[in-house]
Design a protein around this motif. Sequence first.
Motif, PDB file in Angstrom:
ATOM      1  N   GLN A 146     -10.162   6.647  -6.125  1.00 27.25           N
ATOM      2  CA  GLN A 146      -9.898   5.880  -4.876  1.00 27.25           C
ATOM      3  C   GLN A 146      -8.494   5.861  -4.637  1.00 27.25           C
ATOM      4  N   LEU A 147      -8.091   5.777  -3.213  1.00 29.54           N
ATOM      5  CA  LEU A 147      -6.883   5.756  -2.643  1.00 29.54           C
ATOM      6  C   LEU A 147      -6.145   4.248  -2.861  1.00 29.54           C
ATOM      7  N   VAL A 148      -5.237   4.173  -3.555  1.00 33.58           N
ATOM      8  CA  VAL A 148      -4.614   2.486  -3.774  1.00 33.58           C
ATOM      9  C   VAL A 148      -3.088   2.735  -3.373  1.00 33.58           C
ATOM     10  N   CYS A 149      -2.675   1.610  -2.652  1.00 35.55           N
ATOM     11  CA  CYS A 149      -1.309   1.488  -2.497  1.00 35.55           C
ATOM     12  C   CYS A 149      -0.786   0.336  -3.336  1.00 35.55           C
ATOM     13  N   LEU A 150       0.241   0.823  -4.442  1.00 37.47           N
ATOM     14  CA  LEU A 150       0.919  -0.182  -5.192  1.00 37.47           C
ATOM     15  C   LEU A 150       2.160  -0.711  -4.462  1.00 37.47           C
ATOM     16  N   ALA A 151       2.280  -1.846  -4.379  1.00 36.96           N
ATOM     17  CA  ALA A 151       3.246  -2.515  -3.675  1.00 36.96           C
ATOM     18  C   ALA A 151       3.965  -3.665  -4.659  1.00 36.96           C
ATOM     19  N   ASN A 152       5.517  -3.541  -4.459  1.00 40.85           N
ATOM     20  CA  ASN A 152       6.015  -4.523  -5.262  1.00 40.85           C
ATOM     21  C   ASN A 152       7.415  -4.929  -4.324  1.00 40.85           C
ATOM     22  N   SER A 153       7.703  -6.284  -4.034  1.00 37.01           N
ATOM     23  CA  SER A 153       8.810  -6.611  -3.229  1.00 37.01           C
ATOM     24  C   SER A 153       9.887  -7.244  -4.003  1.00 37.01           C
ATOM     25  N   ARG A 154      11.038  -7.382  -3.357  1.00 37.23           N
ATOM     26  CA  ARG A 154      11.943  -7.454  -4.176  1.00 37.23           C
ATOM     27  C   ARG A 154      12.043  -9.171  -4.728  1.00 37.23           C
ATOM     28  N   SER A 155      12.931  -9.446  -5.642  1.00 37.13           N
ATOM     29  CA  SER A 155      12.864 -10.557  -6.376  1.00 37.13           C
ATOM     30  C   SER A 155      13.218 -11.919  -5.297  1.00 37.13           C
ATOM     31  N   ASP A 175       9.298 -11.454  -9.379  1.00 35.20           N
ATOM     32  CA  ASP A 175       8.831 -10.440  -8.657  1.00 35.20           C
ATOM     33  C   ASP A 175       7.555 -10.764  -8.205  1.00 35.20           C
ATOM     34  N   GLU A 176       7.089 -10.220  -7.004  1.00 33.35           N
ATOM     35  CA  GLU A 176       5.687 -10.376  -6.480  1.00 33.35           C
ATOM     36  C   GLU A 176       5.092  -9.062  -6.214  1.00 33.35           C
ATOM     37  N   SER A 177       4.188  -8.822  -7.172  1.00 40.70           N
ATOM     38  CA  SER A 177       3.399  -7.334  -7.022  1.00 40.70           C
ATOM     39  C   SER A 177       1.970  -7.361  -6.892  1.00 40.70           C
ATOM     40  N   ALA A 178       1.624  -6.529  -6.180  1.00 38.76           N
ATOM     41  CA  ALA A 178       0.191  -6.523  -5.778  1.00 38.76           C
ATOM     42  C   ALA A 178      -0.242  -4.967  -5.717  1.00 38.76           C
ATOM     43  N   GLU A 179      -1.567  -4.862  -5.566  1.00 40.97           N
ATOM     44  CA  GLU A 179      -2.423  -3.829  -5.542  1.00 40.97           C
ATOM     45  C   GLU A 179      -3.338  -3.638  -4.607  1.00 40.97           C
ATOM     46  N   PHE A 180      -3.321  -2.786  -3.510  1.00 42.18           N
ATOM     47  CA  PHE A 180      -4.412  -2.785  -2.380  1.00 42.18           C
ATOM     48  C   PHE A 180      -5.061  -1.366  -2.326  1.00 42.18           C
TER      49      PHE A 180
END
Length: 164
Positions: free
Chosen positions: A142-151, A157-162
């Motif tokens: 699957q194609l996945v976008c891993l995202a991690n925003s600044r603190s 830290d806010e992390s997400a996987e879409f």
Amino acid sequence: MFNRGAAAPLYLRAALLLLVVVEYVSCPPTLAWWGARALGTQQRLLLGRSATIHDELFALWDEAARHMKTSLASAAESYQQGGRRDRDSRLQLEIALAHSAFYNDADAQMNLDQAQERSGLKYEVTGKIGIRRKFQQNHLPQLVCLANSRSSDDGVDESAEFPV
């Protein structure tokens, strides 16, 4: 020719009025940004790409970026610099969308990188093995976008996987 039929002439009058105000009247710095948004919407209503709209659109984006740069310079010592950086990253994202609408992929990627740097967002598009559907039996790539925003302000830290 317009995609949306009868709504286009009314929109066209509003866009022309906005451009006249941008050209001839002293205006707030965000008016160029709104003018560029209006021209971008006008371009999306058209069936093909317009060279005239392209030139006007990127002239307005340059003016909006110039206003943002002076705004950031004046706010360099202020406490609320973070909000202006967020606006600057939004501006870079909208410029990237305008570049991609005209198939300028290299310029769009450059503006996306600048928005990523200014917002503190780290993203990566990668692959992953998994199941996406309810009745799927096999694990497939699957194609996945891993995202991690600044603190954030509380240090988390806010992390997400879409899935894409």
